[in-house]
Design a protein around this motif. Structure first.
Motif, short mmCIF file in Angstrom:
data_model
loop_
_atom_site.label_atom_id
_atom_site.label_comp_id
_atom_site.label_asym_id
_atom_site.label_seq_id
_atom_site.Cartn_x
_atom_site.Cartn_y
_atom_site.Cartn_z
N HIS A 100 128.16 46.02 -16.63
CA HIS A 100 126.96 46.06 -17.46
C HIS A 100 126.07 47.20 -16.99
O HIS A 100 126.36 47.87 -16.00
CB HIS A 100 126.25 44.71 -17.50
CG HIS A 100 125.80 44.16 -16.18
ND1 HIS A 100 124.97 44.86 -15.32
CD2 HIS A 100 126.03 42.96 -15.58
CE1 HIS A 100 124.70 44.13 -14.26
NE2 HIS A 100 125.34 42.98 -14.37
N SER A 284 124.76 36.79 -22.12
CA SER A 284 123.54 36.98 -22.90
C SER A 284 122.42 37.62 -22.07
O SER A 284 121.39 38.02 -22.62
CB SER A 284 123.06 35.65 -23.47
OG SER A 284 122.58 34.79 -22.45
N ILE A 287 123.53 43.83 -21.12
CA ILE A 287 124.17 44.76 -22.05
C ILE A 287 125.38 45.35 -21.33
O ILE A 287 125.23 45.98 -20.27
CB ILE A 287 123.22 45.89 -22.48
CG1 ILE A 287 121.94 45.33 -23.11
CG2 ILE A 287 123.94 46.86 -23.43
CD1 ILE A 287 122.16 44.61 -24.42
N TYR A 288 126.56 45.16 -21.89
CA TYR A 288 127.80 45.63 -21.26
C TYR A 288 128.22 46.97 -21.85
O TYR A 288 127.90 47.29 -23.01
CB TYR A 288 128.92 44.61 -21.48
CG TYR A 288 128.82 43.42 -20.56
CD1 TYR A 288 129.49 43.38 -19.35
CD2 TYR A 288 127.99 42.36 -20.89
CE1 TYR A 288 129.37 42.30 -18.49
CE2 TYR A 288 127.85 41.27 -20.03
CZ TYR A 288 128.54 41.25 -18.85
OH TYR A 288 128.40 40.19 -17.99
N ASP A 291 129.97 46.53 -25.10
CA ASP A 291 129.26 45.97 -26.26
C ASP A 291 129.27 46.95 -27.42
O ASP A 291 129.09 48.16 -27.25
CB ASP A 291 127.81 45.63 -25.90
CG ASP A 291 127.68 44.33 -25.10
OD1 ASP A 291 128.68 43.57 -25.05
OD2 ASP A 291 126.60 44.07 -24.55
N SER A 292 129.46 46.42 -28.62
CA SER A 292 129.39 47.23 -29.83
C SER A 292 127.93 47.49 -30.19
O SER A 292 127.01 46.86 -29.65
CB SER A 292 130.08 46.51 -30.99
OG SER A 292 129.35 45.34 -31.33
N LYS A 294 126.55 46.59 -32.85
CA LYS A 294 126.07 45.31 -33.39
C LYS A 294 125.68 44.35 -32.26
O LYS A 294 124.65 43.67 -32.33
CB LYS A 294 127.16 44.69 -34.27
CG LYS A 294 126.74 43.40 -34.95
CD LYS A 294 127.88 42.85 -35.80
CE LYS A 294 127.49 41.50 -36.43
NZ LYS A 294 128.61 40.93 -37.23
N ASP A 295 126.50 44.30 -31.20
CA ASP A 295 126.20 43.44 -30.04
C ASP A 295 124.87 43.84 -29.40
O ASP A 295 124.04 42.98 -29.07
CB ASP A 295 127.30 43.55 -28.98
CG ASP A 295 128.62 42.94 -29.41
OD1 ASP A 295 128.61 42.02 -30.25
OD2 ASP A 295 129.66 43.41 -28.91
N ILE A 296 124.70 45.15 -29.20
CA ILE A 296 123.48 45.64 -28.55
C ILE A 296 122.26 45.28 -29.38
O ILE A 296 121.26 44.76 -28.86
CB ILE A 296 123.57 47.17 -28.32
CG1 ILE A 296 124.69 47.48 -27.32
CG2 ILE A 296 122.23 47.73 -27.82
CD1 ILE A 296 125.02 48.97 -27.21
N SER A 298 121.94 42.91 -31.60
CA SER A 298 121.74 41.46 -31.61
C SER A 298 121.11 40.98 -30.30
O SER A 298 120.17 40.18 -30.30
CB SER A 298 123.07 40.76 -31.86
OG SER A 298 122.94 39.36 -31.72
N LYS A 299 121.64 41.45 -29.16
CA LYS A 299 121.12 41.00 -27.87
C LYS A 299 119.67 41.43 -27.66
O LYS A 299 118.85 40.64 -27.16
CB LYS A 299 122.00 41.55 -26.74
CG LYS A 299 123.35 40.85 -26.60
CD LYS A 299 124.13 41.43 -25.42
CE LYS A 299 125.46 40.72 -25.22
NZ LYS A 299 126.21 41.21 -24.05
N THR A 367 122.42 52.32 -27.31
CA THR A 367 123.64 52.55 -28.09
C THR A 367 124.22 53.92 -27.76
O THR A 367 125.44 54.07 -27.58
CB THR A 367 123.35 52.45 -29.60
OG1 THR A 367 122.89 51.14 -29.90
CG2 THR A 367 124.59 52.73 -30.42
#
Length: 399
Positions: A100, A284, A287-288, A291-292, A294-296, A298-299, A367
């Protein structure tokens, strides 16, 4: 190790290599940590000195106090100014498939140091430690070490100046001799006092600290530093690793080496707030690098703790509390533009900028970092990992 106040009361935070926890509802008190550990705060004169000696702007992590504490950094800079060389040592405990952003911070900063000072670097992958602490099999720990090595290489290190090693593969020979020398100097009572081991801990844990100590000594790497036992070592790390190197610094002069110098960072806070650090065991909270977009998004929108007010009207009146606002704190780590960061802090703190706007800017910044890292990691082959981990001389490492 949990510390005590007045010999009786437990302090309100726990910081050691395996657990970082603030008082419930609070945050890590770094001033207390500096007093407790006995390190020094990095002041502006040190930052200015690094700028002068390297002829380049200090890294964002240095100029904004992310790397905020040190041990003997002045001595490293004194030696460098005299024309003496030093080497860098950092590491990673491979306990998860992907890193992460908190894991990346020491490597991003170490790459800056390597480039700025043009010095060699050794990176230790403590696959043995994670096998013992995380109850992983030897084989799984070794597999994760190689996977993590790909993420580390993707940070852009110079293969002509960098040696990456896993403990399972490398420990032996001169390295092991130094481990034995360290082990003979540290009593059981001392190691319990430093690390807080209990009667329930297996002896593998008690025997591990010398493994992390001895990369601080150049003779542990005879293929790199043969005959250079006076070479100094600088260790960039998070401050939770300080107990290992307090022990190391105590032992070093007794076995004929310089004390390693340290430059130590704050913790990268979890999305939910500053009570600890990002945890690989709680997806949760972090941020990895896998992560896409979309994941970023959303988180950040769902979990990033806001210092903004409950309503727009109240926010316009009172502004955001920047001391607790995680999106702003993340921008302090990763938004390189000082002028833009100052503008966001001023506008957001005054209530003229809303939480949603700050989160949107953070999503853009993170991102870009994650996408850039993903592209770099995709280009790392097994042959490149083998090249970085090969036991070999680095003839141009100081050029």
């Amino acid at each position: 190790m949990e510390t005590k106040q007045n010999g009786e009361e437990e302090e309100q935070q726990i910081v050691n290599p395996w657990k970082v926890e603030a008082k419930e509802g609070g945050k890590i008190d770094y001033n207390k940590l500096i007093d407790q550990f006995g390190c020094q705060r990095i002041d502006q004169s040190l930052v200015d000195r690094v700028r002068r000696l390297t002829s380049r702007p200090p890294h964002v992590f240095l100029r904004r106090g992310v790397f905020f504490a040190h041990r003997d950094l002045n001595e490293i800079l004194d030696a460098y100014e005299r024309g003496d060389k030093f080497y860098l040592y950092t590491g990673r405990g491979p306990s998860s498939e992907a890193l992460h952003l908190g894991h990346l911070i020491p490597f991003m900063f170490t790459k800056y140091l390597q480039d700025a000072f043009k010095v060699p670097l050794v990176i230790q992958l403590t696959d043995d430690e994670k096998c013992m602490w995380k109850n992983l099999s030897v084989e799984e720990s070794q597999r994760l070490a190689r996977e993590n090595a790909k993420d580390i290489i993707a940070c852009g290190f110079d293969v002509t100046r960098t040696f990456i090693f896993s403990d399972f593969d490398y420990v032996g020979g001169a390295f092991y001799k130094n481990m034995v020398k360290v082990g003979k100097c540290v009593t059981y009572n001392k190691v319990v006092g430093i690390f807080g081991f209990t009667g329930e801990d297996h002896i593998g844990k008690v025997s591990f600290p010398p493994v992390q100590a001895v990369p601080s000594f150049p003779s542990s790497f005879p293929h790199l530093f043969s005959g250079q036992d006076n070479l100094r070592c600088l260790i960039p790390c998070a401050i939770d690793q300080d107990p290992y190197f307090r022990m190391t610094r105590d032992v070093a002069p007794r076995i004929g080496y310089h004390k390693p110098a340290l430059i130590e960072s704050l913790f990268f806070p979890a999305l939910q707030g500053e009570t600890g650090k990002m945890s690989a065991s709680d997806p949760s909270s972090a941020i990895y690098v896998t992560d896409s977009t979309k994941d970023i998004k959303s988180k950040i929108n769902k979990f990033a703790f806001s210092g903004g007010q409950d309503t727009i009207e109240k926010h316009r009146e009172l502004g955001a509390d920047l001391e607790v606002d995680i999106p702003y704190k993340y921008l302090n780590f990763f938004l390189d533009d000082d002028i833009e960061l100052a503008r966001i802090g001023k506008e957001y703190g005054a209530g003229r900028m809303l939480t949603g706007e700050v989160k949107q800017r953070l999503i853009q910044v993170l991102t870009e970092i994650v996408e850039r890292h993903r592209r770099a990691r995709a280009a790392v082959t097994d042959e490149m990992v083998d090249a970085f981990m090969a036991v070999r001389p680095l003839p141009n490492m100081f050029n």
